[in-house]
Design a protein around this motif. Structure first.
Motif, PDB file in Angstrom:
ATOM      1  N   ALA A 202       0.831  -1.206   0.000  1.00 60.11           N
ATOM      2  CA  ALA A 202       0.000   0.000   0.000  1.00 60.11           C
ATOM      3  C   ALA A 202       0.864   1.255   0.000  1.00 60.11           C
ATOM      4  N   GLY A 203       2.001   1.188   0.655  1.00 62.64           N
ATOM      5  CA  GLY A 203       2.897   2.332   0.699  1.00 62.64           C
ATOM      6  C   GLY A 203       3.477   2.674  -0.652  1.00 62.64           C
ATOM      7  N   ILE A 204       3.480   1.713  -1.565  1.00 65.38           N
ATOM      8  CA  ILE A 204       3.943   1.935  -2.930  1.00 65.38           C
ATOM      9  C   ILE A 204       2.790   2.391  -3.813  1.00 65.38           C
ATOM     10  N   PHE A 205       1.690   1.634  -3.791  1.00 65.11           N
ATOM     11  CA  PHE A 205       0.575   1.904  -4.686  1.00 65.11           C
ATOM     12  C   PHE A 205      -0.083   3.260  -4.444  1.00 65.11           C
ATOM     13  N   PHE A 206      -0.181   3.682  -3.194  1.00 72.12           N
ATOM     14  CA  PHE A 206      -0.965   4.881  -2.887  1.00 72.12           C
ATOM     15  C   PHE A 206      -0.114   6.102  -2.549  1.00 72.12           C
ATOM     16  N   ASP A 207       1.119   6.081  -3.029  1.00 73.07           N
ATOM     17  CA  ASP A 207       1.979   7.256  -2.950  1.00 73.07           C
ATOM     18  C   ASP A 207       1.811   8.018  -4.261  1.00 73.07           C
ATOM     19  N   PHE A 208       1.114   9.140  -4.218  1.00 74.49           N
ATOM     20  CA  PHE A 208       0.794   9.881  -5.433  1.00 74.49           C
ATOM     21  C   PHE A 208       1.723  11.078  -5.655  1.00 74.49           C
ATOM     22  N   GLY A 209       2.863  11.055  -5.014  1.00 75.89           N
ATOM     23  CA  GLY A 209       3.821  12.135  -5.195  1.00 75.89           C
ATOM     24  C   GLY A 209       4.486  12.083  -6.564  1.00 75.89           C
ATOM     25  N   VAL A 210       5.122  13.169  -6.938  1.00 75.18           N
ATOM     26  CA  VAL A 210       5.850  13.237  -8.217  1.00 75.18           C
ATOM     27  C   VAL A 210       7.343  13.270  -7.906  1.00 75.18           C
ATOM     28  N   PRO A 211       8.184  12.894  -8.875  1.00 74.46           N
ATOM     29  CA  PRO A 211       9.634  12.891  -8.626  1.00 74.46           C
ATOM     30  C   PRO A 211      10.138  14.245  -8.140  1.00 74.46           C
ATOM     31  N   GLU A 212      11.024  14.208  -7.153  1.00 75.40           N
ATOM     32  CA  GLU A 212      11.611  15.437  -6.637  1.00 75.40           C
ATOM     33  C   GLU A 212      12.845  15.814  -7.465  1.00 75.40           C
ATOM     34  N   LYS A 213      13.246  17.070  -7.358  1.00 70.27           N
ATOM     35  CA  LYS A 213      14.409  17.547  -8.101  1.00 70.27           C
ATOM     36  C   LYS A 213      15.662  16.835  -7.610  1.00 70.27           C
ATOM     37  N   ILE A 214      16.400  16.244  -8.555  1.00 69.26           N
ATOM     38  CA  ILE A 214      17.588  15.470  -8.207  1.00 69.26           C
ATOM     39  C   ILE A 214      18.780  15.975  -9.009  1.00 69.26           C
ATOM     40  N   ASN A 215      19.940  15.379  -8.739  1.00 64.09           N
ATOM     41  CA  ASN A 215      21.176  15.747  -9.427  1.00 64.09           C
ATOM     42  C   ASN A 215      21.080  15.339 -10.897  1.00 64.09           C
ATOM     43  N   LEU A 216      20.974  16.321 -11.790  1.00 65.52           N
ATOM     44  CA  LEU A 216      20.755  16.048 -13.199  1.00 65.52           C
ATOM     45  C   LEU A 216      21.963  15.377 -13.846  1.00 65.52           C
ATOM     46  N   GLU A 217      23.159  15.860 -13.535  1.00 69.53           N
ATOM     47  CA  GLU A 217      24.370  15.301 -14.153  1.00 69.53           C
ATOM     48  C   GLU A 217      24.530  13.821 -13.803  1.00 69.53           C
ATOM     49  N   GLU A 218      24.357  13.492 -12.555  1.00 70.25           N
ATOM     50  CA  GLU A 218      24.490  12.101 -12.120  1.00 70.25           C
ATOM     51  C   GLU A 218      23.428  11.226 -12.769  1.00 70.25           C
ATOM     52  N   PHE A 219      22.192  11.717 -12.817  1.00 67.88           N
ATOM     53  CA  PHE A 219      21.096  10.933 -13.386  1.00 67.88           C
ATOM     54  C   PHE A 219      21.323  10.670 -14.870  1.00 67.88           C
ATOM     55  N   MET A 220      21.703  11.676 -15.625  1.00 69.33           N
ATOM     56  CA  MET A 220      21.866  11.508 -17.063  1.00 69.33           C
ATOM     57  C   MET A 220      23.053  10.606 -17.398  1.00 69.33           C
ATOM     58  N   ASN A 221      24.138  10.741 -16.685  1.00 68.89           N
ATOM     59  CA  ASN A 221      25.291   9.875 -16.937  1.00 68.89           C
ATOM     60  C   ASN A 221      24.997   8.415 -16.598  1.00 68.89           C
ATOM     61  N   HIS A 222      24.023   8.215 -15.752  1.00 68.73           N
ATOM     62  CA  HIS A 222      23.648   6.857 -15.355  1.00 68.73           C
ATOM     63  C   HIS A 222      22.586   6.263 -16.276  1.00 68.73           C
ATOM     64  N   ASN A 223      21.754   7.125 -16.904  1.00 63.79           N
ATOM     65  CA  ASN A 223      20.577   6.624 -17.618  1.00 63.79           C
ATOM     66  C   ASN A 223      20.510   7.022 -19.095  1.00 63.79           C
ATOM     67  N   TYR A 224      21.592   7.491 -19.676  1.00 65.16           N
ATOM     68  CA  TYR A 224      21.545   7.971 -21.053  1.00 65.16           C
ATOM     69  C   TYR A 224      21.223   6.875 -22.059  1.00 65.16           C
ATOM     70  N   ARG A 225      21.386   5.625 -21.699  1.00 67.50           N
ATOM     71  CA  ARG A 225      21.132   4.525 -22.643  1.00 67.50           C
ATOM     72  C   ARG A 225      19.642   4.259 -22.846  1.00 67.50           C
ATOM     73  N   PHE A 226      18.804   4.750 -21.953  1.00 68.50           N
ATOM     74  CA  PHE A 226      17.381   4.458 -22.064  1.00 68.50           C
ATOM     75  C   PHE A 226      16.740   5.304 -23.167  1.00 68.50           C
TER      76      PHE A 226
END
Length: 261
Positions: free
Chosen positions: A152-176
């Motif tokens: 329930a803690g997963i399904f009923f969490d209606f929050g949106v992604p918070e601001k995170i480190n963009l450089e780290e995220f992109m270097n980790h996920n650019y293949r998607f």
């Protein structure tokens, strides 16, 4: 438990064709196997196994047929449905136990029985008759919460992604292979803020940077690892082999085949 009558079906609203999970999604493998990569780990589901994929996550997957057949049941729990369910049943909400993209479900005899119960409602086009969509989704949700209340803690969490480190995220996920809008959303930014922050960090537009980054990785894999273009282009976010080959030659001045010894 296995049922040979299980057929592939999809229940719920349409989901993005991108490598992006926009809504919580239940997957049951009726025949074959599916292997997914979430940027950190690889997960495999085989015949008779099931899981929940969390929303707002990136996943790339491949399917394997069994006796030339692949069958799955996909049930999408979109936010509108979940809010109606929450208002109707008012389940206790516990904090989620982990942030894993693929949420493992404990073995539960009710789940294969539930999947089998869908058979009479098939419309012949891989979907359940519209009249029964919410009824069957509610049934599955009740089964899951009875077995694992912490979901329930997963399904009923209606929050949106918070601001995170963009450089780290992109270097980790650019293949998607997802849109710039998705990357912006997942980093907690509007599209305009994402583009502004991106240029300030990388001194380039997101689209150009993504292509260059993916081609750099491709060059390394082909030249140093002697991998084939046909084996890597999808994993590097390119939609087809001809587009990859064209972009590669434009970037480096020669075709990827010229790197293979």
């Amino acid at each position: 438990m296995r049922f040979t009558e299980i057929k592939s079906c999809f229940i719920g609203p349409a989901i993005s064709p991108e490598q992006f999970i926009s809504e919580h999604t239940f997957i049951y493998i009726g025949k074959g196997a599916i292997t997914g990569f979430d940027g950190n780990a690889q997960h495999t589901l085989k015949t008779g196994e099931y899981c929940v994929l969390r929303k707002n996550c990136l996943v790339r997957y491949n399917k394997e047929k069994e006796n030339n057949e692949f069958e799955k049941v996909v049930i999408v729990f979109d936010e509108d449905f979940l809010k109606r369910f929450l208002d109707k049943y008012k389940p206790n909400q516990e904090a989620p136990v982990s942030a894993d993209v693929l949420v493992k479900l404990r073995e539960n005899r009710l789940i294969p029985n539930f999947v089998h119960s869908l058979i009479p409602y098939y419309d012949g086009q891989g979907r359940i008759m519209e009249t029964f969509v919410d009824v069957k989704r509610e049934e599955l949700m009740l089964i899951l919460l009875q077995s694992q209340p912490e979901l329930a803690g997963i399904f009923f969490d209606f929050g949106v992604p918070e601001k995170i480190n963009l450089e780290e995220f992109m270097n980790h996920n650019y293949r998607f292979n997802v849109s710039i809008e998705r990357f912006a959303y997942l980093t907690g930014r509007s599209l305009s803020a994402f583009k502004r922050d991106f240029r300030a960090i990388f001194h380039e537009t997101p689209n150009r940077w993504l292509v260059y980054k993916r081609l750099q990785e491709a060059h390394f894999l082909i030249a140093k690892k002697q991998q084939k273009s046909s084996d890597i282009y999808l994993d590097l976010g390119f939609e087809d082999l001809s587009h990859f080959s064209f972009a590669f030659k434009k970037q480096f001045g020669y075709a990827p085949t010229e790197l293979v010894r």
